[in-house]
Design an enzyme around this catalytic site. Structure first.
Site, PDB file in Angstrom:
ATOM      1  CE  LYS A 280       0.306   2.290  -7.673  1.00  0.00           C
ATOM      2  NZ  LYS A 280       1.656   2.869  -7.833  1.00  0.00           N
TER       3      LYS A 280
ATOM      4  N   GLY B 275       0.820   5.850  -0.935  1.00  0.00           N
ATOM      5  CA  GLY B 275      -0.002   7.048  -0.817  1.00  0.00           C
ATOM      6  C   GLY B 275      -1.043   7.140  -1.903  1.00  0.00           C
ATOM      7  CG  MET B 276      -1.773   7.199  -6.679  1.00  0.00           C
ATOM      8  SD  MET B 276      -0.810   7.850  -8.048  1.00  0.00           S
ATOM      9  CE  MET B 276       0.306   6.510  -8.383  1.00  0.00           C
TER      10      MET B 276
ATOM     11  CG  ASP C  61       9.948   7.092  -4.538  1.00  0.00           C
ATOM     12  OD1 ASP C  61      10.894   7.435  -3.782  1.00  0.00           O
ATOM     13  OD2 ASP C  61       8.991   6.418  -4.149  1.00  0.00           O
TER      14      ASP C  61
ATOM     15  CD  GLU D 177      -2.782  -1.053   2.520  1.00  0.00           C
ATOM     16  OE1 GLU D 177      -3.323   0.057   2.748  1.00  0.00           O
ATOM     17  OE2 GLU D 177      -2.948  -2.049   3.219  1.00  0.00           O
TER      18      GLU D 177
ATOM     19  CB  VAL E  62       0.140  -3.227  -5.301  1.00  0.00           C
ATOM     20  CG1 VAL E  62       0.539  -4.242  -6.367  1.00  0.00           C
ATOM     21  CG2 VAL E  62       0.551  -1.831  -5.725  1.00  0.00           C
TER      22      VAL E  62
END
Length: 793
Positions: A56, A36-37, A149, A34, A40
């Site tokens: 996702k 922030g967006m 990222d 899991e 999965v």
């Protein structure tokens, strides 16, 4: 696929959503991760094929315009990419509640960090993995996508065809490199996106418009730093856990060099790679330090232009080729110094302004101002004089890294001469004059001020250092000029002039038949391209193996060694290192089996004369040139093996010339030469007669050996000129006896390993498998080295 990352401004929802039974036609098995967006899931697909996939889905209730735009961008970006190191998009759709989702291949494996902690890959394996990661990132950049990222947690390692392959995941905070539909929605408000320890300074500065592909290059630099040292350059935990403190350090503090980081923190996993702290410091010092430093530059324009350029520099390091990265210039360091102390600079300016404002109406103080100004100018002049101390130190450090002297290094050598060497040489007369004037003044003055004494003594030492620096034959300036001349002519000497010889060698080795080359090459698939710095001597008729002359270690690089009537290379003090191209094989050491690829191994131990030519310095022998002891028929000369050298000296000298110490599997492969007996001569130690200079009746008649001696006479009391006795089946001399030979491998913090015995030992200590562990700083008249070199494709 996983979803592991959290950005500082995107906390995950506190309410855990219920796990659905299905997402579209895919049956959910469990939650994989899991962020922030989104969430999965591991799911199963039944049609048209049965397989497990990763799905996702946008978090329920978080369907804002910006979030949906970013989710759609990730989906479109991944769909556009086709690279083995990027998980592939298989499908996309929308759930009944309107939440969009996309389906990806399921990647099962540890993260990059977990893999390194468990498998302990060595330095070469880590760098190989890193280059593949860079290749995947570069592919994304070519498709117009910046990841933003990158971190070990977003890189999984899977096994494909027996190889470890990285898979880059989580493009959830990715950004387009150009204007694309929906891109505006991603950058309306300044946001800090990414993981703090791996984000670039421009990401942390809230300047979203400044983020480009070089931000990912910075993150790759952090990953490389961690692969090498086991830690990140800037950790939130070291900043009291406060974001502002961490942000300040990230924006303004210089990252440590990887070599200094491993020394400071000592042997932390996963960075130790099975090496000692000192050994790892030595491996990282120099090129790898500068590669990481360039990738981690605060200013994007000072970084590598692309992930591909970063990978190429790592590849150059692995091939012992010159790298693009280099140490920071003195000017850059001074600018950084002022930037770090800009508060002090500002305070000094305020004081100066206040002083001037206070004396505008006080004429008598103007004289004091003039005096202070003159004093400030004098101090500035002194600073400029003393700056030469830093410039000299920097020049020596930079010169020490300008190896090997190959054509690719020529430009860097010229820059060194133009920017470092020549300016220091031009400054010497003026510095000498200033020193002499200060010395004369000190002799006539009473009570020389301490600061004047310090300046005079510092200048005196500096002048002495610079006079040694510019010495015609022995100085650093002359050494760099000689290296440049060598680099400019090396390709002509070793590649162009012997074109026909290389063509013949390539055909012979590739054919691997009895007429042109040893059958040992057959089936090896060796594509022998011309090897810079070597020239083919030809096939040894006794072994069928090809032999090559190393030009840099030869007295006359233009003179190719000839063969005697016995088919062996005629060897004298002026001969360079002769390499034998060994076939592939397999060796078992201490229960561990290793495959050995084709490589070059020295036909002889490195001699005293070769050491002098390579090091441009006297050989540090215990039994040096001219030594003649009891029982010796002739004195030691340059044909004798160099000895009294420690592991670090040996490793450093060879690497400076694109060579290396053989690791244990390579050494034993060469020593055994295809045999399986205890010695390559048989299972009885007495079979070593005429093949090995060991403790025997000759030496026992002169010296009182402690231990066993062999019941034969080899004719030598100490080490013999290399090649004095018979070679092994592959034409390698003194693999047993004469001097111990350092291997590349290390044992622990202090110990290295030597192989092959020496002139003072016998019996069990000389077998092909015997391993002699000894402190790496040991220097002894019985310890030397043999050179190896990788076969460059």
């Amino acid at each position: 696929m996983s979803d592991r990352g959290e950005s500082p401004t995107e906390p995950a929802s506190t309410a855990a959503p219920a796990t659905p039974d299905h997402v579209g036609p895919y049956r959910v098995v469990r939650v994989l991760g899991e962020g922030g967006m989104g969430v999965v899931y591991l799911a199963e697909q039944s049609e048209p094929v049965e397989r497990r996939v990763a799905v996702k889905v946008v978090r329920s209730g978080l369907g804002g315009h910006e979030l949906l735009a970013r989710f759609e961008f990730e989906r479109q970006a991944l769909a556009a990419m086709n690279h083995s190191s990027i998980a592939k998009v298989l499908d996309a759709g929308t759930m009944e509640g309107g939440e969009p989702y996309f389906v990806m291949e399921w990647v099962e494996g540890p993260t990059l960090g977990e893999y390194c902690a468990d498998a302990h890959p060595d330095l070469r394996a880590r760098l190989d993995l890193f280059r593949v990661i860079c290749d995947g990132v570069h592919h994304a950049h070519q498709k117009g996508v910046i990841h933003r990222d990158l971190k070990p947690g977003n890189i999984l390692i899977v096994r494909e065809g027996g190889r470890a392959v990285p898979k880059i995941l989580d493009f959830g905070v990715a950004k387009a490199t150009g204007t694309t539909p929906g891109d505006e929605a991603l950058t309306i408000e300044p946001q800090i996106l990414g993981t703090p320890e791996y984000m670039s300074p421009e990401q942390a500065s809230l300047d979203g418009g400044a983020v480009d592909t070089r931000s990912d290059v910075y993150s790759l630099g952090v990953i490389l730093f961690e692969l090498l040292t086991g830690r990140v350059p800037f950790a939130v935990s070291e900043s009291s856990g406060k974001w502002l403190d961490f942000q300040r350090r990230l924006l303004h503090d210089d990252p440590p060099l990887p070599s200094s980081a491993v020394t400071r923190h000592a042997r932390a996993e996963p960075g130790e790679q099975g090496a000692t702290t000192r050994g790892l410091h030595r491996l990282l010092r120099g090129d790898l330090d500068w590669i990481v430093t360039k990738a981690l530059a605060k200013e994007p324009e000072r970084r590598y232009e692309s992930a591909a350029e970063l990978a190429a520099d790592v590849r150059r390091f692995q091939r012992f080729e010159p790298v693009l990265a280099g140490p920071p210039t003195t000017g850059y360091r001074l600018r950084k110094f002022l930037r770090r102390r800009r508060g002090l600079v500002a305070s000094a300016a305020i004081v100066a302004f206040t002083l001037l404002a206070g004396i505008v109406s006080t004429t008598s103080l103007l004289f004091e101002v003039d005096a202070r100004a003159a004093e400030a100018q004098a101090n500035l002049d002194r600073f400029e004089l003393l700056a030469h101390v830093v410039e000299h130190d920097d020049a020596l450090i930079a010169a020490d890294e300008l190896f090997p002297a190959w054509p690719e290094r020529a430009a860097a050598l010229r820059r060194w001469l133009d920017e470092r060497g020549d300016p220091l040489a031009r400054a010497l007369p003026g510095l000498r004059g200033t020193r002499d004037a200060m010395t004369a003044a000190a002799a006539t003055e009473f009570g020389e001020a301490k600061d004047e004494q310090f300046l005079r003594e510092t200048l005196d030492a500096l002048v002495g250092d610079l006079e040694a620096f510019v010495a015609p034959k022995t100085g650093t300036l002359a050494a760099i000029q000689e290296r440049l001349e060598w680099a400019d002519g090396l390709e002509q000497r070793s590649i162009v002039a012997p074109t026909e010889a290389w063509a013949a060698a390539r055909t012979a080795v590739g054919a691997g038949d009895g007429e042109t080359a040893s059958a040992l090459y057959a089936g090896a698939g060796i594509d022998l391209t011309p090897q810079l710095g070597l020239v083919p001597i030809g096939m040894n008729p006794n072994t069928g193996l090809w032999e090559f002359h190393h030009l840099r270690s030869a007295e006359d690089p233009g003179a190719l060694p000839t063969r005697g009537d016995d088919g062996e290379v005629e060897f004298d003090e002026g001969t360079g290192i002769v390499f034998v191209l060994l076939p592939p094989g397999r060796v078992t050491i201490a229960g561990k089996t290793s495959d050995v690829a084709p490589f070059f191994l020295g036909k002889h131990e490195v001699t005293q004369a070769q050491w002098v030519r390579l090091a441009r310095a006297d050989a540090p022998n215990y039994y040096g040139n001219g030594f003649e002891g009891e029982g010796m028929t002739e004195p030691v000369d340059g044909r004798h093996p160099v000895e009294n050298v420690d592991w670090f000296q040996s490793d450093r000298l060879l690497r400076q010339h694109g060579l290396r110490l053989p690791d244990e599997p390579r050494w034993e492969h060469g020593c055994r030469a295809g045999t399986t007996t205890r010695w390559f001569t048989g299972n009885d130690a007495e079979s070593l007669a005429y093949h090995a200079n060991v403790a025997d009746a000759t030496a026992a008649a002169v010296w009182e050996w402690q231990g066993r001696t062999m019941p034969f006479e080899d004719g030598f009391v100490i080490h013999a000129p290399v090649g004095s006795l018979a070679p092994n089946p592959w034409g390698l001399y003194d693999m047993i006896g004469n001097v111990w030979e350092w291997c590349e491998n290390e044992y622990n913090d202090e110990y290295g390993v030597c192989r092959g015995g020496n002139f003072s030992v016998a019996g069990e200590l000389t077998t092909s498998e015997y391993r002699y562990w000894i402190v790496q700083t040991s220097r002894d008249g019985t310890i030397g080295l043999r050179a190896a070199r990788d076969l460059v494709p």
